[in-house]
Design a protein around this motif. Structure first.
Motif, PDB file in Angstrom:
ATOM      1  N   ILE A 180     -15.629  -6.194  10.722  1.00  0.00           N
ATOM      2  CA  ILE A 180     -14.929  -5.968   9.454  1.00  0.00           C
ATOM      3  C   ILE A 180     -15.711  -5.042   8.522  1.00  0.00           C
ATOM      4  N   ASP A 181     -17.044  -5.105   8.569  1.00  0.00           N
ATOM      5  CA  ASP A 181     -17.850  -4.262   7.677  1.00  0.00           C
ATOM      6  C   ASP A 181     -17.802  -2.790   8.070  1.00  0.00           C
ATOM      7  N   HIS A 182     -17.252  -2.500   9.239  1.00  0.00           N
ATOM      8  CA  HIS A 182     -17.149  -1.108   9.677  1.00  0.00           C
ATOM      9  C   HIS A 182     -15.834  -0.459   9.242  1.00  0.00           C
ATOM     10  N   ILE A 183     -14.894  -1.264   8.740  1.00  0.00           N
ATOM     11  CA  ILE A 183     -13.568  -0.748   8.398  1.00  0.00           C
ATOM     12  C   ILE A 183     -13.601  -0.030   7.055  1.00  0.00           C
ATOM     13  N   ILE A 184     -13.161   1.233   7.048  1.00  0.00           N
ATOM     14  CA  ILE A 184     -13.075   1.997   5.796  1.00  0.00           C
ATOM     15  C   ILE A 184     -11.638   2.350   5.441  1.00  0.00           C
ATOM     16  N   GLY A 185     -10.704   2.083   6.370  1.00  0.00           N
ATOM     17  CA  GLY A 185      -9.298   2.355   6.104  1.00  0.00           C
ATOM     18  C   GLY A 185      -8.412   1.536   7.019  1.00  0.00           C
ATOM     19  N   THR A 186      -7.241   1.161   6.522  1.00  0.00           N
ATOM     20  CA  THR A 186      -6.267   0.416   7.325  1.00  0.00           C
ATOM     21  C   THR A 186      -4.862   0.896   6.991  1.00  0.00           C
ATOM     22  N   ASP A 187      -3.906   0.434   7.782  1.00  0.00           N
ATOM     23  CA  ASP A 187      -2.503   0.628   7.427  1.00  0.00           C
ATOM     24  C   ASP A 187      -2.194  -0.142   6.149  1.00  0.00           C
ATOM     25  N   LEU A 188      -1.041   0.107   5.625  1.00  0.00           N
ATOM     26  CA  LEU A 188      -0.633  -0.488   4.352  1.00  0.00           C
ATOM     27  C   LEU A 188      -0.463  -1.995   4.403  1.00  0.00           C
ATOM     28  N   TYR A 189      -0.224  -2.554   5.597  1.00  0.00           N
ATOM     29  CA  TYR A 189       0.202  -3.941   5.691  1.00  0.00           C
ATOM     30  C   TYR A 189      -0.866  -4.907   6.185  1.00  0.00           C
ATOM     31  N   SER A 190      -2.020  -4.409   6.549  1.00  0.00           N
ATOM     32  CA  SER A 190      -3.119  -5.293   6.946  1.00  0.00           C
ATOM     33  C   SER A 190      -3.571  -6.106   5.737  1.00  0.00           C
ATOM     34  N   ASN A 191      -3.612  -7.423   5.902  1.00  0.00           N
ATOM     35  CA  ASN A 191      -3.968  -8.289   4.771  1.00  0.00           C
ATOM     36  C   ASN A 191      -4.798  -9.503   5.174  1.00  0.00           C
ATOM     37  N   TYR A 192      -5.307  -9.486   6.414  1.00  0.00           N
ATOM     38  CA  TYR A 192      -6.088 -10.628   6.888  1.00  0.00           C
ATOM     39  C   TYR A 192      -7.228 -10.108   7.747  1.00  0.00           C
ATOM     40  N   PRO A 193      -8.430 -10.716   7.625  1.00  0.00           N
ATOM     41  CA  PRO A 193      -8.823 -11.803   6.722  1.00  0.00           C
ATOM     42  C   PRO A 193      -8.732 -11.387   5.251  1.00  0.00           C
ATOM     43  N   LYS A 194      -8.933 -12.352   4.384  1.00  0.00           N
ATOM     44  CA  LYS A 194      -8.771 -12.100   2.958  1.00  0.00           C
ATOM     45  C   LYS A 194      -9.667 -10.955   2.478  1.00  0.00           C
ATOM     46  N   MET A 195     -10.808 -10.794   3.114  1.00  0.00           N
ATOM     47  CA  MET A 195     -11.722  -9.726   2.716  1.00  0.00           C
ATOM     48  C   MET A 195     -11.052  -8.357   2.793  1.00  0.00           C
ATOM     49  N   ILE A 196     -10.097  -8.200   3.709  1.00  0.00           N
ATOM     50  CA  ILE A 196      -9.381  -6.927   3.807  1.00  0.00           C
ATOM     51  C   ILE A 196      -8.595  -6.662   2.529  1.00  0.00           C
ATOM     52  N   SER A 197      -7.843  -7.660   2.081  1.00  0.00           N
ATOM     53  CA  SER A 197      -7.073  -7.500   0.839  1.00  0.00           C
ATOM     54  C   SER A 197      -7.994  -7.279  -0.347  1.00  0.00           C
ATOM     55  N   LYS A 199     -10.925  -5.883  -0.335  1.00  0.00           N
ATOM     56  CA  LYS A 199     -11.484  -4.530  -0.282  1.00  0.00           C
ATOM     57  C   LYS A 199     -10.430  -3.465  -0.560  1.00  0.00           C
ATOM     58  N   HIS A 200      -9.175  -3.780  -0.254  1.00  0.00           N
ATOM     59  CA  HIS A 200      -8.101  -2.884  -0.688  1.00  0.00           C
ATOM     60  C   HIS A 200      -8.086  -2.819  -2.218  1.00  0.00           C
ATOM     61  N   ALA A 201      -8.161  -3.987  -2.837  1.00  0.00           N
ATOM     62  CA  ALA A 201      -8.085  -4.063  -4.301  1.00  0.00           C
ATOM     63  C   ALA A 201      -9.272  -3.364  -4.967  1.00  0.00           C
ATOM     64  N   SER A 202     -10.446  -3.469  -4.362  1.00  0.00           N
ATOM     65  CA  SER A 202     -11.646  -2.873  -4.960  1.00  0.00           C
ATOM     66  C   SER A 202     -11.781  -1.383  -4.637  1.00  0.00           C
ATOM     67  N   GLY A 203     -10.978  -0.916  -3.687  1.00  0.00           N
ATOM     68  CA  GLY A 203     -11.061   0.483  -3.284  1.00  0.00           C
ATOM     69  C   GLY A 203     -12.061   0.742  -2.174  1.00  0.00           C
ATOM     70  N   ASP A 204     -12.695  -0.296  -1.646  1.00  0.00           N
ATOM     71  CA  ASP A 204     -13.675  -0.123  -0.571  1.00  0.00           C
ATOM     72  C   ASP A 204     -13.008   0.160   0.773  1.00  0.00           C
ATOM     73  N   ILE A 205     -11.739  -0.234   0.909  1.00  0.00           N
ATOM     74  CA  ILE A 205     -10.959   0.106   2.088  1.00  0.00           C
ATOM     75  C   ILE A 205      -9.732   0.874   1.632  1.00  0.00           C
ATOM     76  N   ALA A 206      -9.552   2.062   2.179  1.00  0.00           N
ATOM     77  CA  ALA A 206      -8.438   2.916   1.778  1.00  0.00           C
ATOM     78  C   ALA A 206      -7.188   2.588   2.589  1.00  0.00           C
ATOM     79  N   ILE A 207      -6.046   2.984   2.052  1.00  0.00           N
ATOM     80  CA  ILE A 207      -4.769   2.881   2.759  1.00  0.00           C
ATOM     81  C   ILE A 207      -4.497   4.214   3.451  1.00  0.00           C
TER      82      ILE A 207
END
Length: 458
Positions: A180-197, A199-207
């Motif tokens: 999970i710590d290697h992920i810098i971007g995901t599709d729009l609908y990935s929301n699990y584990p909670k850390m993904i959501s 990091k979306h909110a914080s901007g650490d993972i891009a859409i």
């Protein structure tokens, strides 16, 4: 679908998108200098990747000997020269040590002495029943998935590997092998584990776009080392081809139509991340949970209808789908398992003719109260009400996050098997633990009804 303002999509909608996203293209020829090494497969998902150089003059036996020497493993051979045991793991009836080499996109058994190792990139020595029981030889698109990283560090830059994932099930698979710590971007609908959501909110993972419309420019802008794609979605397979032509590494996972294919995807993902040892522990935990709950539930043989909505004529699953497989793992029988189509629309008359004993409805939104449950069930089509499932009160709703576990062919399928096992044979579980009872509907709190799972997302 195409607006970045969209925050979520139903799991049902994602399943339906798969139906229209079947790949039918050619692939770019592999250009990445894939890693060389040996896959040492002891069987039962106890596998090691041993990176090594294949030098001139080495045959298959020499490859095994050198790899085992590096690990401190003893190799025992019979009088005819065939391998009897590796590190104490001996031949069994119908399960024997043999060597395999790549042939196209699959494995082919080979005589060790006849193999010129330097002409191969990956060789497998496995204690198995044959080619069909081995880990996938390549990813879905025919590319090797070895050599991108070692211990999570890029083989090219030596820095921490950065990855993009293009589907919720793919994101969860990466997370399940501690990636999970290697992920810098995901599709729009990935929301699990909670850390993904988070990091979306914080901007650490891009859409990087939608499920069936990943955005090439957004992915390129992130400059990932590796992009993981879902091979069941044609648009993602096309995107992988396009990205490879631009010099971006891609791994395309298989359409996980059953639990075994899902395990294969976990191995591919972990190996691409250079974390193959993590795949073994993840798969062992999932197998343990599935085997335990399946053993408790037994084979009820109950006729199960799985619906993607409460509409009178909904979409359902046929044969060769992860849904049909987990129903079987839970001891039931998908009433439309004889259908060759994977997902298709079915009429209410067809449902009535099959007389399901249990109905599973995966729904948008959330059902969090008995009142809402009764409202939905009471509103079912009158034809549905003429089934044993309705008459006996065996209609179950999976909504919100609970619907996700039945819709995403990833590492949370073990959770789905546990809940479905309790749906099909609740008495077997309450006999072991009187408090292990379940409701008729599941939503945000579904995990509170899971007691046989081992931690995967840590």
């Amino acid at each position: 679908m195409r607006s970045i303002k969209i925050k979520s999509i139903s799991s049902v909608a994602i399943v339906l998108l798969i139906v229209a996203a079947v790949p039918a293209i050619g692939f770019t020829q592999p250009s990445v200098d894939a890693g060389r090494g040996l896959v040492l497969d002891f069987g039962y998902w106890n596998i090691e990747w041993i990176e090594m150089a294949f030098t001139e003059g080495m045959d298959g036996d020499a490859v095994l000997d050198r790899a085992c020497e590096s690990k401190g493993y003893e190799v025992t051979r019979l009088a005819d020269g065939s391998v009897y045991s590796v590190n104490g793991q001996v031949n069994l009836v119908g399960v024997k040590w043999a060597m395999y080499v790549l042939s196209g996109t699959g494995w082919a058994r080979a005589e060790p002495k006849s193999v010129e190792a330097e002409k191969n990139r990956v060789i497998t020595w496995a204690r198995s029943s044959g080619e069909a029981s081995l880990v996938p030889a390549t990813d879905y698109s025919g590319f090797s998935y070895y050599g991108y990283a070692k211990d999570g560090m890029s083989a090219i830059t030596g820095k921490k590997l950065s990855v993009v994932t293009l589907a919720p099930s793919v994101t969860e698979t990466v997370a399940s092998v501690k990636g999970i710590d290697h992920i810098i971007g995901t599709d729009l609908y990935s929301n699990y584990p909670k850390m993904i959501s988070d990091k979306h909110a914080s901007g650490d993972i891009a859409i990087t776009g939608g499920y069936t419309d990943p955005n090439y420019e957004w992915i390129i802008k992130l400059a990932p080392d590796l992009v993981f794609c879902d091979g069941s979605v044609g648009q993602q397979v096309v995107m992988a081809d396009k990205l490879r032509k631009s010099g971006v590494g891609c791994v395309v996972l298989y359409d996980a139509t059953d639990v075994s294919a899902m395990f294969g995807n976990i191995w591919i993902t972990a190996s691409a991340l250079g974390l193959s040892a993590n795949a073994n522990s993840t798969i062992r935990n999932l197998r343990s949970a599935i085997d335990t709950v399946s053993g408790i539930a037994g084979e009820t043989g109950k006729r199960v209808f799985v619906s993607l909505s409460a509409d009178p004529s909904p979409w359902t699953s046929g044969s060769h789908t992860f849904m049909s497989d987990i129903v079987s793992s839970a001891g039931g029988k998908n009433i439309f398992d004889s259908q060759s189509s994977s997902w298709f629309m079915v009429s209410k008359e067809q449902i009535y003719a099959k007389q399901p004993q249990v109905i599973i409805i995966i729904m948008d939104g959330r059902v969090n109260s008995n009142e809402r449950y009764r409202e939905i069930v009471d509103g079912l089509d009158p034809v549905w009400k003429e089934t044993p499932a309705y008459r006996n009160g065996d209609v179950f709703l999976f909504t919100g996050p609970a619907g996700d576990i039945l819709s995403r062919p990833g590492p949370r399928l073990a959770e789905a098997v546990e809940l479905l096992s309790k749906v099909l044979n609740p008495e077997a579980f309450t006999e072991k633990d009187p408090l292990d009872a379940i409701p008729k509907y599941f939503s945000d709190d579904y995990q509170s009804y899971l007691i046989y799972q081992k931690e995967v997302f840590t």
